[in-house]
Design an enzyme around this catalytic site. Structure first.
Site, short mmCIF file in Angstrom:
data_model
loop_
_atom_site.label_atom_id
_atom_site.label_comp_id
_atom_site.label_asym_id
_atom_site.label_seq_id
_atom_site.Cartn_x
_atom_site.Cartn_y
_atom_site.Cartn_z
N GLN A 21 1.36 -1.15 -0.41
CA GLN A 21 -0.18 -0.07 0.17
C GLN A 21 0.71 1.88 -0.16
O GLN A 21 0.33 2.14 -0.68
CB GLN A 21 -0.47 -0.06 0.80
CG GLN A 21 -1.99 -1.06 0.76
CD GLN A 21 -3.27 -0.83 0.16
OE1 GLN A 21 -3.63 -0.11 -0.49
NE2 GLN A 21 -3.64 -1.88 -1.10
N CYS A 45 -5.41 -17.69 7.55
CA CYS A 45 -6.67 -18.29 7.84
C CYS A 45 -7.03 -19.77 6.93
O CYS A 45 -8.07 -19.90 7.37
CB CYS A 45 -7.75 -17.33 7.80
SG CYS A 45 -7.16 -15.73 8.22
N ASN A 270 4.04 5.79 20.19
CA ASN A 270 4.55 6.33 20.84
C ASN A 270 5.71 7.08 20.43
O ASN A 270 5.92 8.41 20.82
CB ASN A 270 4.92 6.50 22.39
CG ASN A 270 6.18 5.44 22.35
OD1 ASN A 270 6.40 4.60 21.64
ND2 ASN A 270 6.72 5.85 23.50
N ASP A 279 -1.01 -8.26 14.48
CA ASP A 279 -1.56 -8.89 15.91
C ASP A 279 -0.59 -8.11 17.46
O ASP A 279 -0.89 -8.76 17.62
CB ASP A 279 -1.42 -10.19 16.03
CG ASP A 279 -1.97 -11.32 14.77
OD1 ASP A 279 -2.72 -10.58 13.94
OD2 ASP A 279 -1.72 -12.39 14.88
#
Lengths: 441, 441
Positions: A21, A45, A270, A279
């Site tokens: 992307q 999956c 941060n 995940d």
């Protein structure tokens, strides 16, 4: 835009999609992806379904290679290259090249962390004990089954992957046995709705024991907490995962007490030029003001897209949060839920409504019953969570309710849901409408 | 609440449900329902499936009788009682009792109009020409088929009921032929998506001709505009409907130029104690500021519920408008749409995005392709309309998009739809997400 040096850690769903992307929006930046394992972009999956011979070929699990990625997208992927430390001050990383054993260094302008999580391992050292998390695991399981004429398989743990794996082991012709250390199987679902899992096992005479654990394994003989002693050709443990965040522990990148990385609505950690996705990342819910950890495929893809937009300077494309949708097929049944987890639900003063009805008009054939419920806040009446179980029509109801929760709908709003009705599909008053009507005050 | 005298005109979906819902909220009011036909509460949408022997018994089409309604709900239903005039000043109605031929009078505090629409009839006087609108039609068709060993059936018109009827005639073993006077079949759907209707007919060698009309019928011989001359055992015309609003023409109740009754968000006509619901009523869209006439089952039930709440004094329970969802099964395919009609779409400056993809993960079996599209306003980017065609997964996508339109979602919002993903159900990026991504600027 000046030419930026972007490093991505991890080449599975979150990492490979982020890289892809980013390239889509920026043809010029220098993108390198480091992946500790042997394969990139494998279809997580699909692994249980490959082991069940439902997925026809191994190639279907591996749609992308470093060579193709380089050629098509000009992205460098280095497999078996494990990032072992990050220095956010100098913007450098250290990588262990597992093919040579050597440490190498690299530097970045922008770092995207998608190292994922790894399977927890049980503390038994036998060659027929496996976990199922990645392509290497899959190959090892497949190889062991065919080489050793495996028949009896012990599955430890009853999370959704273990359930998918059990179904696939059974359909493949093996004899699975399931144990789980508590009664809380398939934790993403309401426990009473999980009753169909047990009845599906009973229907096929598949043995299972809850509140059961392995005490010792002696060659192929397994001794259990219950006192049972049984022989198994193979054991596959699905007993949770651990975040792969050790390598950033002294980097200054914030890690929560479970080892996951909190990100903001831009998927930034941060440290502003360090993003995290997949995940490893924890985010927030969309429909309620609570943190959310939803380590599933949709979030990895969505996060990748948002990170790319952010890097491209499209600062207003932000993540509005998870509703927490999940779904699993278990033999004839579908179990799905959306909204806050059952644990998070306890933070609310809520009511629940539920309906059991055919998925479509009673006079139309092949009807099956759907059990659908919704939880809502007693004061705001806002939807908090929905769950459904049945043979057909479950995915539809949960997807519609996810869209409702995305818009912070109340339980009362459900009366106004305009279902597309014809006898084979629904009712003039759909089950979703019924939830709203049942909650009338 | 003082005891009110409530009269309902019509005892099918809108009328019977209104009566029933009014009783639910008010145990005391005096409720009488007048119905011009012989049956109450027949299951309209099941009629084609009954004629196809898909619905097992005639009783399933008639879940309610006046006797049961009286006993269970203390509601009086008078069948074969046709309301022929309304005087909104004196709050009286005149009823023709078709069992005696006599005119009787009644008076009301509140009047609910649900007279529905009737089938348009072709101007041919032959005993084997039928329409399908109510239970009497259904019985007549069934009786004619069995008594006359019908084989060849000509179906005139290709609206959704005609299509359902054609499928059922074929599945029953009859030989249907379809003609339609234009090329615009199944008008609720995008015309290019209706191509599957023609291919499903071709697949089964079911003859059809577009731009075709009946010129004359001489006994069983039909002469067509095209010059064709063919014999048919039976003819069923589905050539539109006409609103049953003649009886209020001089009542002061507003009727639009097509004969339908405009209502506000409380389902009130221009006369505050006169409500209208079901096919007779025209309302407004929810997601755009335009009038909407959506003569389908969901709206009848929703309107009934709102009228009951209004009568019970719950003035804040109002109708927020239609999105216009509809769906039809035609042999192996499902065609569905939601949002403004194609005609209303022309009032907007819109763009369209579309995607064709498997309904679930490519490596999982039994995949079928869904063609999904969305129209959105170029300026506001708000969703205006969606349409989908395919074998499976069509109802789900359209229902989700209806929920999105209910909340006035933009095309961009679709990128954030969190689909419940597992390989048998969807993709990590669902087709709905893809619509949003494709519309990126």
């Amino acid at each position: 835009m000046s030419k930026q040096k972007i490093i991505v850690v991890g080449a599975v769903a979150g990492g490979a999609t982020s890289a892809s992307q980013i390239r889509r929006l920026d043809p010029d930046s220098d993108i390198t992806v480091y992946e500790k394992d042997r394969y990139m972009s494998f279809v997580n999956c699909g692994l249980p379904y490959y082991l069940g011979n439902v997925v026809e070929s191994r190639e279907q699990l591996l749609p992308m290679t470093p060579e193709k990625f380089k050629q098509k997208k000009n992205i460098t992927v280095k497999l078996q290259h494990e990032v072992v430390s990050v220095n956010t001050k100098s913007q450098t990383i250290e990588i262990k090249d597992h093919t040579t054993g050597k440490l190498v260094k690299d530097n970045y302008d922008i770092l995207v962390l998608s190292p994922g999580a790894r399977a927890r391992h049980l503390d038994f050292d036998v060659p027929h004990l496996f976990t199922l998390r990645n392509m290497e695991d899959t190959d090892a399981i497949e190889d062991y089954i065919t080489t050793n004429q495996v028949k009896n398989v012990l599955l430890i743990g009853a999370g959704y992957v273990s359930l998918e794996l059990l179904e696939n082991m059974y359909e493949r012709g093996l004899s699975p046995t399931l144990i789980h250390r508590s009664e809380a199987i398939n934790k993403l679902m309401d426990q009473d709705m999980n009753a169909v899992i047990l009845s599906e096992l009973d229907k096929r005479n598949i043995p299972y024991r809850l509140n059961e654990e392995v005490v010792s394994i002696n060659d192929h003989t397994v001794t259990f907490k219950s006192g049972a002693v049984e022989d198994y050709d193979m054991i596959i443990a699905g007993v949770g995962v651990l975040p792969n965040s050790e390598f950033i522990q002294s980097s200054g990148i914030e890690i929560d007490d479970k080892g996951y990385v909190p990100v903001n609505n831009r998927f930034q950690t941060n440290i502003p030029n360090v993003y995290a996705v997949g995940d490893i990342a924890t985010n927030h819910y969309r429909h309620v003001d609570l943190p959310a950890h939803v380590p599933l495929a949709w979030g990895a893809h969505r996060g990748a897209s948002i990170i790319a937009e952010q890097i491209a300077g499209n600062k207003d494309v932000v993540f509005q949060g998870f509703v927490g949708a999940s779904i699993v097929k278990f033999f004839d049944y579908t179990l799905a839920s959306s909204g806050v987890s059952l644990k998070d639900l306890e933070q609310f003063d809520y009511d629940m409504v539920e309906v059991k009805n055919g998925t479509h008009a009673g006079y139309y054939p092949n009807n099956t019953s759907v059990h659908l419920r919704a939880y809502y806040d007693k004061t705001s009446r806002r939807l908090l969570r929905a769950a459904a179980v049945g043979i057909t029509g479950v995915d539809k109801r949960i997807d519609v309710l996810s869209m409702a929760m995305m818009h912070r709908a109340t339980i009362d709003d459900l009366t106004a849901f305009e279902v597309a009705y014809a006898p084979p599909y629904s009712h003039p008053k759909d089950l979703i409408n019924m939830l709203g009507y049942k909650a009338r005050q």
